[in-house]
Scaffold this motif. Structure first.
Motif, PDB file in Angstrom:
ATOM      1  N   GLU A 193      68.869  67.224  63.612  1.00 29.44           N
ATOM      2  CA  GLU A 193      68.938  68.239  64.767  1.00 29.44           C
ATOM      3  C   GLU A 193      69.347  67.615  66.181  1.00 29.44           C
ATOM      4  N   GLU A 194      70.058  68.424  66.880  1.00 28.40           N
ATOM      5  CA  GLU A 194      70.838  67.822  68.097  1.00 28.40           C
ATOM      6  C   GLU A 194      69.871  67.495  69.126  1.00 28.40           C
ATOM      7  N   ILE A 195      69.630  66.431  69.723  1.00 26.03           N
ATOM      8  CA  ILE A 195      68.673  66.218  70.878  1.00 26.03           C
ATOM      9  C   ILE A 195      69.810  65.671  72.133  1.00 26.03           C
ATOM     10  N   ILE A 196      69.425  65.731  73.446  1.00 27.96           N
ATOM     11  CA  ILE A 196      69.911  65.050  74.439  1.00 27.96           C
ATOM     12  C   ILE A 196      69.060  64.206  75.285  1.00 27.96           C
ATOM     13  N   LEU A 197      69.623  63.185  75.377  1.00 34.59           N
ATOM     14  CA  LEU A 197      68.817  61.801  76.419  1.00 34.59           C
ATOM     15  C   LEU A 197      69.478  62.141  77.636  1.00 34.59           C
ATOM     16  N   ARG A 198      68.428  62.171  78.716  1.00 26.09           N
ATOM     17  CA  ARG A 198      68.820  62.133  80.080  1.00 26.09           C
ATOM     18  C   ARG A 198      68.086  60.929  80.725  1.00 26.09           C
ATOM     19  N   MET A 199      68.443  60.286  81.854  1.00 26.95           N
ATOM     20  CA  MET A 199      67.910  59.248  82.543  1.00 26.95           C
ATOM     21  C   MET A 199      68.040  59.477  84.162  1.00 26.95           C
ATOM     22  N   ARG A 200      66.798  59.149  84.963  1.00 29.77           N
ATOM     23  CA  ARG A 200      66.777  59.154  86.210  1.00 29.77           C
ATOM     24  C   ARG A 200      66.088  57.940  86.479  1.00 29.77           C
ATOM     25  N   ALA A 201      66.584  57.545  87.879  1.00 24.72           N
ATOM     26  CA  ALA A 201      65.786  56.765  88.917  1.00 24.72           C
ATOM     27  C   ALA A 201      65.293  57.597  89.934  1.00 24.72           C
ATOM     28  N   VAL A 202      63.991  57.897  89.903  1.00 21.96           N
ATOM     29  CA  VAL A 202      63.480  58.774  90.800  1.00 21.96           C
ATOM     30  C   VAL A 202      62.788  58.318  91.935  1.00 21.96           C
ATOM     31  N   HIS A 203      63.039  58.677  93.067  1.00 21.43           N
ATOM     32  CA  HIS A 203      62.463  58.549  94.359  1.00 21.43           C
ATOM     33  C   HIS A 203      61.864  59.641  94.929  1.00 21.43           C
ATOM     34  N   TRP A 204      60.550  59.800  94.893  1.00 20.16           N
ATOM     35  CA  TRP A 204      59.940  61.154  95.448  1.00 20.16           C
ATOM     36  C   TRP A 204      60.182  61.231  96.898  1.00 20.16           C
ATOM     37  N   PRO A 205      60.618  62.211  97.483  1.00 20.78           N
ATOM     38  CA  PRO A 205      60.626  62.522  99.177  1.00 20.78           C
ATOM     39  C   PRO A 205      59.304  62.534  99.633  1.00 20.78           C
ATOM     40  N   PRO A 206      59.012  62.178 100.794  1.00 24.37           N
ATOM     41  CA  PRO A 206      57.692  62.245 101.691  1.00 24.37           C
ATOM     42  C   PRO A 206      57.415  63.939 101.428  1.00 24.37           C
ATOM     43  N   PRO A 207      56.284  64.366 101.533  1.00 25.79           N
ATOM     44  CA  PRO A 207      54.954  63.542 101.581  1.00 25.79           C
ATOM     45  C   PRO A 207      54.407  63.025 100.334  1.00 25.79           C
ATOM     46  N   THR A 209      53.266  60.807  97.241  1.00 22.58           N
ATOM     47  CA  THR A 209      52.860  59.443  97.175  1.00 22.58           C
ATOM     48  C   THR A 209      53.258  58.872  95.630  1.00 22.58           C
ATOM     49  N   ASN A 210      53.924  59.569  95.019  1.00 20.62           N
ATOM     50  CA  ASN A 210      54.340  59.091  93.618  1.00 20.62           C
ATOM     51  C   ASN A 210      55.141  58.038  93.918  1.00 20.62           C
ATOM     52  N   ARG A 211      55.019  56.848  92.846  1.00 23.91           N
ATOM     53  CA  ARG A 211      55.770  55.800  93.020  1.00 23.91           C
ATOM     54  C   ARG A 211      56.955  55.913  92.426  1.00 23.91           C
ATOM     55  N   PRO A 212      58.432  55.315  93.181  1.00 26.16           N
ATOM     56  CA  PRO A 212      59.494  55.619  92.237  1.00 26.16           C
ATOM     57  C   PRO A 212      59.427  55.047  90.902  1.00 26.16           C
ATOM     58  N   SER A 213      59.970  55.706  89.971  1.00 27.82           N
ATOM     59  CA  SER A 213      59.948  55.525  88.535  1.00 27.82           C
ATOM     60  C   SER A 213      61.446  55.803  87.979  1.00 27.82           C
ATOM     61  N   MET A 214      61.532  55.057  86.809  1.00 25.06           N
ATOM     62  CA  MET A 214      62.642  55.178  85.899  1.00 25.06           C
ATOM     63  C   MET A 214      62.124  56.154  84.917  1.00 25.06           C
ATOM     64  N   VAL A 228      61.984  68.560  76.828  1.00 25.41           N
ATOM     65  CA  VAL A 228      60.675  68.612  75.755  1.00 25.41           C
ATOM     66  C   VAL A 228      59.804  67.559  76.048  1.00 25.41           C
ATOM     67  N   SER A 229      60.083  66.441  76.467  1.00 28.27           N
ATOM     68  CA  SER A 229      59.051  65.559  76.795  1.00 28.27           C
ATOM     69  C   SER A 229      59.753  64.160  77.559  1.00 28.27           C
ATOM     70  N   TYR A 230      58.961  63.351  78.116  1.00 22.91           N
ATOM     71  CA  TYR A 230      59.716  62.266  78.895  1.00 22.91           C
ATOM     72  C   TYR A 230      58.718  61.095  78.894  1.00 22.91           C
ATOM     73  N   SER A 231      59.114  60.042  79.313  1.00 15.94           N
ATOM     74  CA  SER A 231      58.215  58.874  79.383  1.00 15.94           C
ATOM     75  C   SER A 231      58.666  58.246  80.717  1.00 15.94           C
ATOM     76  N   TRP A 232      57.963  57.357  81.291  1.00 18.97           N
ATOM     77  CA  TRP A 232      58.540  56.506  82.717  1.00 18.97           C
ATOM     78  C   TRP A 232      57.786  55.261  82.680  1.00 18.97           C
ATOM     79  N   ALA A 233      58.688  54.535  83.443  1.00 19.61           N
ATOM     80  CA  ALA A 233      58.339  53.084  83.736  1.00 19.61           C
ATOM     81  C   ALA A 233      58.535  52.875  85.185  1.00 19.61           C
ATOM     82  N   ASP A 234      58.109  51.769  85.740  1.00 26.84           N
ATOM     83  CA  ASP A 234      58.292  51.249  87.079  1.00 26.84           C
ATOM     84  C   ASP A 234      59.910  51.243  87.299  1.00 26.84           C
ATOM     85  N   ARG A 239      63.862  48.322  80.927  1.00 27.15           N
ATOM     86  CA  ARG A 239      64.040  48.951  79.730  1.00 27.15           C
ATOM     87  C   ARG A 239      62.854  49.977  79.492  1.00 27.15           C
ATOM     88  N   ILE A 240      63.338  51.031  79.018  1.00 27.82           N
ATOM     89  CA  ILE A 240      62.303  52.146  78.768  1.00 27.82           C
ATOM     90  C   ILE A 240      62.503  52.693  77.418  1.00 27.82           C
TER      91      ILE A 240
END
Length: 269
Positions: A193-207, A209-214, A228-234, A239-240
């Motif tokens: 089955e075809e799947i698609i991987l996607r990566m983001r370096a996320v910096h949430w804007p104010p207000p 308080t979520n921490r920046p995450s990969m 469909v799902s995701y995982s996160w790291a510092d 590596r993630i």
């Protein structure tokens, strides 16, 4: 007097060595994935998703518009950078624009030549981490610098092995980036089955308080905007990984650490 002059020259040389030049700051992959996502998430009109790849080689510099998979959407345009005593000039094709230097990077100068540039976008600000574009409708959008990412992924094939166990499609050296970059795995004649991987370096804007995450997402092609799902790291993680039983993947920021040495022969599911 000579001693003072020598010290001043050394300080200037050290500062120039420390500060990046404009051509170096321009080179790389940039997208507005974060602005595009958070503007829409806040219920505001989001700018169109925009990606640029600015490359430099022995033949000079070029810029290409790219999609989320890194595929070219336009022909290459020639880019030249000229540095003057007080200003720098960026020329894209035949459109030359003046930029003033500061500690924060390069900003569109108040005094410009009178050449009318009929382009979909113009660069109006450059920093080490981002480009700001003015679009044809006068709005602005910020494109963050992307880091290159290399992944491996495994997806079970539809047909089992002769012994009844799962037969995995294992693919390595998948290349994307951390500003919304995507890569497809499986589909077609792969048997999986075809799947698609996607990566983001996320910096949430104010207000927030979520921490920046990969963040590493997995999508399916029939609904490419909803994960469909995701995982996160510092945010500083190199590596993630993600293991959903029906798929697995691991992604490494290129240059941050040694790339994974797992292969189709050593992968065990």
């Amino acid at each position: 007097m000579l001693f003072t002059t020598t010290l001043s020259m050394l300080a200037l040389a050290a500062q120039q060595e420390k500060d990046p030049d404009l051509a170096t700051a321009l080179t790389g992959t940039f997208t507005n994935e974060e602005q595009n996502y958070f503007e829409a998430d806040a219920g505001r009109e989001a700018p169109p998703w925009t990606g640029l790849r600015i490359a430099a080689d022995d033949n000079g510099m070029t810029v290409t518009e790219i999609d989320k998979f890194g595929k070219a959407l336009s022909a290459e345009r020639t880019v030249t950078v000229n540095s003057g005593a007080e200003q720098d000039v960026i020329t894209v094709d035949n459109c030359a624009r003046n930029f003033e230097r500061s500690d924060q990077g390069w900003a569109y100068a108040r005094i410009q030549n009178r050449m009318a540039c009929n382009q979909d976008w113009q660069i109006i600000r450059v920093t080490e981490d981002a480009l700001t574009l003015r679009l044809a409708d006068g709005t602005q959008t910020v494109l963050n610098r992307a880091r290159d990412v290399e992944c491996w992924a495994a997806v079970p094939k539809k047909a089992k092995k002769p012994d009844g166990s799962t037969d995995w499609l294992f693919v390595q050296k998948l290349n994307l980036h951390d500003q919304g970059g995507r890569v497809s795995v499986g589909g077609g004649e792969s048997g999986a089955e075809e799947i698609i991987l996607r990566m983001r370096a996320v910096h949430w804007p104010p207000p927030s308080t979520n921490r920046p995450s990969m963040v590493l997402y997995v999508h399916k092609p029939d609904n490419p905007e909803r994960a469909v799902s995701y995982s996160w790291a510092d945010i500083n993680a190199s590596r993630i990984g993600l293991n959903l039983r029906w798929m697995q993947a691991s992604c490494t920021i290129k240059g941050a650490e040694r790339a994974s040495e797992i292969t189709s022969d050593t992968f065990r599911g």
